[in-house]
Design a protein around this motif. Structure first.
Motif, PDB file in Angstrom:
ATOM      1  N   GLY A  76       0.738  -1.442   0.064  1.00 40.77           N
ATOM      2  CA  GLY A  76      -0.041   0.118   0.010  1.00 40.77           C
ATOM      3  C   GLY A  76       0.812   1.251   0.063  1.00 40.77           C
ATOM      4  O   GLY A  76       0.557   2.248  -0.688  1.00 40.77           O
ATOM      5  N   THR A  77       1.708   1.134   0.709  1.00 44.11           N
ATOM      6  CA  THR A  77       2.812   2.348   0.862  1.00 44.11           C
ATOM      7  C   THR A  77       3.432   2.860  -0.466  1.00 44.11           C
ATOM      8  O   THR A  77       3.479   3.689  -1.045  1.00 44.11           O
ATOM      9  CB  THR A  77       3.929   2.173   2.018  1.00 44.11           C
ATOM     10  OG1 THR A  77       3.211   2.094   3.172  1.00 44.11           O
ATOM     11  CG2 THR A  77       4.675   3.282   2.064  1.00 44.11           C
ATOM     12  N   VAL A  82       3.710   5.939  -5.262  1.00 43.47           N
ATOM     13  CA  VAL A  82       3.986   6.288  -6.953  1.00 43.47           C
ATOM     14  C   VAL A  82       2.888   6.864  -7.291  1.00 43.47           C
ATOM     15  O   VAL A  82       2.961   7.914  -8.202  1.00 43.47           O
ATOM     16  CB  VAL A  82       4.165   4.824  -7.440  1.00 43.47           C
ATOM     17  CG1 VAL A  82       3.901   4.771  -9.138  1.00 43.47           C
ATOM     18  CG2 VAL A  82       5.387   4.027  -7.184  1.00 43.47           C
ATOM     19  N   TYR A  83       1.686   6.710  -6.828  1.00 46.51           N
ATOM     20  CA  TYR A  83       0.210   7.425  -7.140  1.00 46.51           C
ATOM     21  C   TYR A  83       0.728   8.973  -7.030  1.00 46.51           C
ATOM     22  O   TYR A  83       0.398   9.909  -7.830  1.00 46.51           O
ATOM     23  CB  TYR A  83      -0.808   6.802  -6.627  1.00 46.51           C
ATOM     24  CG  TYR A  83      -1.973   7.750  -6.971  1.00 46.51           C
ATOM     25  CD1 TYR A  83      -2.722   7.298  -8.107  1.00 46.51           C
ATOM     26  CD2 TYR A  83      -2.368   8.834  -6.228  1.00 46.51           C
ATOM     27  CE1 TYR A  83      -3.922   8.056  -8.358  1.00 46.51           C
ATOM     28  CE2 TYR A  83      -3.428   9.276  -6.486  1.00 46.51           C
ATOM     29  CZ  TYR A  83      -4.368   9.180  -7.506  1.00 46.51           C
ATOM     30  OH  TYR A  83      -5.647   9.928  -7.963  1.00 46.51           O
ATOM     31  N   SER A  84       1.082   9.207  -5.559  1.00 44.61           N
ATOM     32  CA  SER A  84       1.199  10.625  -5.317  1.00 44.61           C
ATOM     33  C   SER A  84       2.220  11.304  -5.729  1.00 44.61           C
ATOM     34  O   SER A  84       2.307  12.442  -6.077  1.00 44.61           O
ATOM     35  CB  SER A  84       1.474  10.662  -3.732  1.00 44.61           C
ATOM     36  OG  SER A  84       0.197  10.280  -2.999  1.00 44.61           O
ATOM     37  N   GLU A  91      -5.362  14.722  -3.999  1.00 44.12           N
ATOM     38  CA  GLU A  91      -5.813  13.141  -4.710  1.00 44.12           C
ATOM     39  C   GLU A  91      -4.794  12.334  -3.869  1.00 44.12           C
ATOM     40  O   GLU A  91      -5.395  11.282  -3.853  1.00 44.12           O
ATOM     41  CB  GLU A  91      -5.366  13.538  -6.249  1.00 44.12           C
ATOM     42  CG  GLU A  91      -6.156  14.559  -7.104  1.00 44.12           C
ATOM     43  CD  GLU A  91      -5.546  14.598  -8.312  1.00 44.12           C
ATOM     44  OE1 GLU A  91      -6.389  14.869  -9.346  1.00 44.12           O
ATOM     45  OE2 GLU A  91      -4.326  14.489  -8.674  1.00 44.12           O
ATOM     46  N   GLY A  92      -3.631  12.311  -3.746  1.00 44.73           N
ATOM     47  CA  GLY A  92      -2.673  11.399  -2.838  1.00 44.73           C
ATOM     48  C   GLY A  92      -3.459  11.093  -1.675  1.00 44.73           C
ATOM     49  O   GLY A  92      -3.453   9.975  -1.207  1.00 44.73           O
ATOM     50  N   ALA A  97      -6.969   7.348   1.915  1.00 42.46           N
ATOM     51  CA  ALA A  97      -7.964   7.124   2.674  1.00 42.46           C
ATOM     52  C   ALA A  97      -8.742   5.994   1.957  1.00 42.46           C
ATOM     53  O   ALA A  97      -9.202   5.053   2.568  1.00 42.46           O
ATOM     54  CB  ALA A  97      -8.708   8.424   2.523  1.00 42.46           C
ATOM     55  N   LEU A  98      -8.988   5.913   0.524  1.00 38.99           N
ATOM     56  CA  LEU A  98      -9.607   4.842  -0.015  1.00 38.99           C
ATOM     57  C   LEU A  98      -8.952   3.377   0.322  1.00 38.99           C
ATOM     58  O   LEU A  98      -9.600   2.472   0.539  1.00 38.99           O
ATOM     59  CB  LEU A  98      -9.720   5.031  -1.603  1.00 38.99           C
ATOM     60  CG  LEU A  98     -10.273   4.160  -2.276  1.00 38.99           C
ATOM     61  CD1 LEU A  98     -11.858   4.034  -1.791  1.00 38.99           C
ATOM     62  CD2 LEU A  98     -10.300   4.436  -3.931  1.00 38.99           C
ATOM     63  N   TRP A  99      -7.540   3.430  -0.137  1.00 39.38           N
ATOM     64  CA  TRP A  99      -6.696   2.288   0.208  1.00 39.38           C
ATOM     65  C   TRP A  99      -6.892   1.778   1.706  1.00 39.38           C
ATOM     66  O   TRP A  99      -7.316   0.622   1.953  1.00 39.38           O
ATOM     67  CB  TRP A  99      -5.417   2.618   0.036  1.00 39.38           C
ATOM     68  CG  TRP A  99      -4.306   1.437   0.221  1.00 39.38           C
ATOM     69  CD1 TRP A  99      -3.842   0.915   1.443  1.00 39.38           C
ATOM     70  CD2 TRP A  99      -3.964   0.568  -0.759  1.00 39.38           C
ATOM     71  NE1 TRP A  99      -3.027  -0.090   1.337  1.00 39.38           N
ATOM     72  CE2 TRP A  99      -3.208  -0.348  -0.065  1.00 39.38           C
ATOM     73  CE3 TRP A  99      -4.224   0.247  -1.986  1.00 39.38           C
ATOM     74  CZ2 TRP A  99      -2.582  -1.510  -0.728  1.00 39.38           C
ATOM     75  CZ3 TRP A  99      -3.478  -0.599  -3.017  1.00 39.38           C
ATOM     76  CH2 TRP A  99      -2.774  -1.770  -2.093  1.00 39.38           C
TER      77      TRP A  99
END
Length: 122
Positions: A76-77, A82-84, A91-92, A97-99
């Motif tokens: 998850g981290t 990578v997403y952030s 958005e990150g 929060a969703l994860w």
């Protein structure tokens, strides 16, 4: 052709790693070699070690430290980092929060709560 392919990959990722467009321009336009100390200073590598043996020792120790953590938390981290990197802070945060809400369905929270009152190095 190989040189060109490597150059394209470098120009796509280097600006995000270094964070200094002027320096990235210099590296890419001059194709000059940089020292390991300079690579560490500008963030291309996280550390410089004296020899291959110490590099392997350090890598194995780091891998063991990561492996000692919850696989769900590690994955998850990594995914959220990578997403952030390519999204806004908000958005990150929304994705984290969703994860986290999705991962509450897994076993990690149960293990964490069952250890209440006990201290273990995660």
């Amino acid at each position: 052709k190989q040189w060109y392919q490597r150059r394209v990959a470098i120009t796509a990722g280097l600006p995000k790693i270094v964070g200094n467009q002027s320096l990235v321009n210099e590296y890419c336009l001059t194709a000059r070699k940089i020292s390991s100390d300079e690579a560490a200073r500008v963030g291309i590598v996280s550390r410089v070690l004296v020899d291959k043996e110490s590099m392997i020792e350090e890598a194995v120790a780091l891998a063991a430290q990561i492996a000692s953590k919850s696989p769900v938390a590690v994955q998850g981290t990594k995914s959220n980092l990578v997403y952030s990197r390519d999204h806004t802070v908000q958005e990150g945060l929304d994705r984290v929060a969703l994860w986290n809400s999705a991962m509450l369905l897994g076993g990690d929270p149960i293990v964490a709560m069952s250890g209440a009152g006990e201290f273990e190095d995660p």
